[in-house]
Design an enzyme around this catalytic site. Structure first.
Site, PDB file in Angstrom:
ATOM      1  N   CYS A   1       7.206  10.082   0.628  1.00  0.00           N
ATOM      2  CA  CYS A   1       6.119  11.047   0.647  1.00  0.00           C
ATOM      3  C   CYS A   1       6.389  12.084  -0.424  1.00  0.00           C
ATOM      4  CB  CYS A   1       6.029  11.711   2.025  1.00  0.00           C
ATOM      5  SG  CYS A   1       4.800  13.020   2.089  1.00  0.00           S
TER       6      CYS A   1
ATOM      7  N   ARG B   1       0.852  -1.196   0.000  1.00  0.00           N
ATOM      8  CA  ARG B   1       0.000   0.000   0.000  1.00  0.00           C
ATOM      9  C   ARG B   1       0.895   1.256   0.000  1.00  0.00           C
ATOM     10  NH1 ARG B   1      -0.962   4.825   2.001  1.00  0.00           N
ATOM     11  NH2 ARG B   1      -0.598   4.100   4.130  1.00  0.00           N
TER      12      ARG B   1
END
Lengths: 308, 308
Positions: A236, A12
């Site tokens: 990120c 994920r």
């Protein structure tokens, strides 16, 4: 021997920012192999909009095809009510709900205010109504790359508000690798005191090399649950230069060497980590898969026999 | 605020295994720049045979050309009597003598038994006769890649024998990144108790990602002196896959963020680390130079202003 519980988020959180679509079969094969390694939990996928994250557009299919092993929890990210419906149908063992503790990061990442996020997640919790345990992941809990410091009080206020809604666990996320071990100690001690009834998980990134030092600080403070990503994949998009989640296998290798019971089959885990570069098409940051375990021995050079 | 002392070994331990000769001028310029960053000590070069390590064949020239800054110690590796003569002429502030605590590693690396190494180094210490402080670096003190475990008792016996010869300091080296934090804690506590009169330095490698976790364990145990290598350069030819010394800047960044007084100018240090890839011709493992400090902020995306 203290038992440590690992949740691997590679399919994920790790795959989410990969540029090329990873075939459903590869995801299923990887998750099935991870299920054999001893992970306590695997974050399989996200029931987000296929348009927002095309990589995870096969969420239903992946959840339908994986072979579930008793003792392993299969968790999924649930962003909203529509996601919760889909996740319920998929019979996930846990729903993971995410928001940021920093207003700017929440706006940048989820495109709404924290209060709107909180209200939305509260609605999801109400809708699920105890049918599936809920975990809340609080992003940027150790600092925001745009705002800077996020006061621990702010993090703890969100923890309290979610605890009041009856969630089972909280994951405290160092989304862009800003946490340092002193900060981790302070946060870990305080949260365990304030929320002894909740499963507390630490989610660290190794952006600035402090990932395993932060794991050490947390485990010294009594934390026994960690997120990690096979190979150290992930990162990120709002943290330029960031190098990703801590590598599950590097963290597990360290804790195992220190004498903790990680419940993992480490040789199997390393074999799997060594397959990852082929699946994603590039090298990955995890180091133990490259260097071998610290207990792996190498042959001595022949010439030493003439020196004795 | 506890003061931490860093010794950077990049121009000796780091450069030693680089495939291409680094020009003397580049070495001098780098050392002079490091002198401005606040390092307590810099391991400049090695007075070994130019044939054995061609990279450091310019030891005299480098020592003659660097600009010495008061407060910074310039140490050099001294392998034998001939090296000690040369090092005395170069007016180094400290001589660093090296041997392994593992018999196999000593045979493989220094091509003689530990007892022969010890006798040779004892001779050097006698020859130097207090004119220059002596530091002893004990390799493979946390494990040998060929033998496996090196009992702490064996390490401490060598420490005792060198302490008896009047050395000023001991560096306990995790030459191939096998140490784990539990082991570091045990070693650090014991050595400080047994050798309170000696300067104790920890030398860690990040081979398996545990480098900064080991620094944390050591500093928690009271250790205040560390070796590091700018950019994380270095490694060990007898440890395939090894990824090098801990990065000085990553370790210093962590300790600074935790509130320790490292005495370093961190922005200057990071600027320097960012020049290193050009000097050595390849990327280097250090992460803070790539990701920026955890206190460096990034601009928020424009679109968030329409969301509030």
């Amino acid at each position: 021997m203290t038992r440590i519980y690992f949740n691997d988020v590679v399919t994920r959180d790790g795959f989410q920012i990969e540029p090329n679509f990873i075939p459903t079969e590869d995801k299923v094969r990887l998750i099935d192999a991870m299920s054999q390694c001893g992970f306590a939990k695997i974050e399989v996928t996200s029931f987000t909009s296929p348009k927002a994250i095309p990589m995870l557009r096969d969420a239903e299919e992946v959840m339908g095809k994986i072979h579930r092993v008793p003792g392993v929890e299969y968790t999924v990210l649930v962003p909203n009510l529509r996601g919760a419906e889909r996740a319920l149908e998929s019979r996930a063992d846990e729903f993971n709900l995410v928001m940021s503790t920093s207003e700017t990061h929440n706006l940048a990442n989820l495109r709404m205010t924290r209060e709107k996020s909180f209200a939305g997640l509260a609605e999801v919790i109400k809708y699920v109504d105890g049918k599936t345990p809920i975990n809340i992941s609080l992003s940027t809990a150790f600092g925001c790359p745009m705002e800077g410091d996020v006061p621990q009080e702010v993090v703890e206020q969100f923890c309290q508000r979610f605890a009041d809604l009856g969630v089972r666990g909280l994951t405290i996320c160092d989304t862009t690798g800003m946490a340092n071990p002193a900060q981790v100690t302070k946060m870990s001690e305080s949260l365990q005191k304030k929320f002894p009834q909740l499963q507390l998980t630490m989610h660290f990134h190794n952006t600035r090399g402090m990932g395993l030092a932060n794991v050490l600080a947390a485990v010294q403070s009594g934390i026994v649950r960690f997120d990690g990503s096979l190979g150290g994949l992930g990162g990120c998009p709002y943290a330029p230069g960031a190098s990703g989640n801590i590598s599950s296998e590097d963290a597990i290798h360290m804790l195992d060497a220190m004498g903790y019971d990680t419940g993992m089959n480490i040789p199997k885990l390393l074999d799997l980590a060594r397959e990852l570069p082929q699946i994603v098409g590039h090298s990955v940051p995890g180091q133990v898969a490259k260097a071998g375990r610290s207990c792996d021995l190498h042959p001595a050079p022949e010439y030493i026999h003439d020196l004795k």
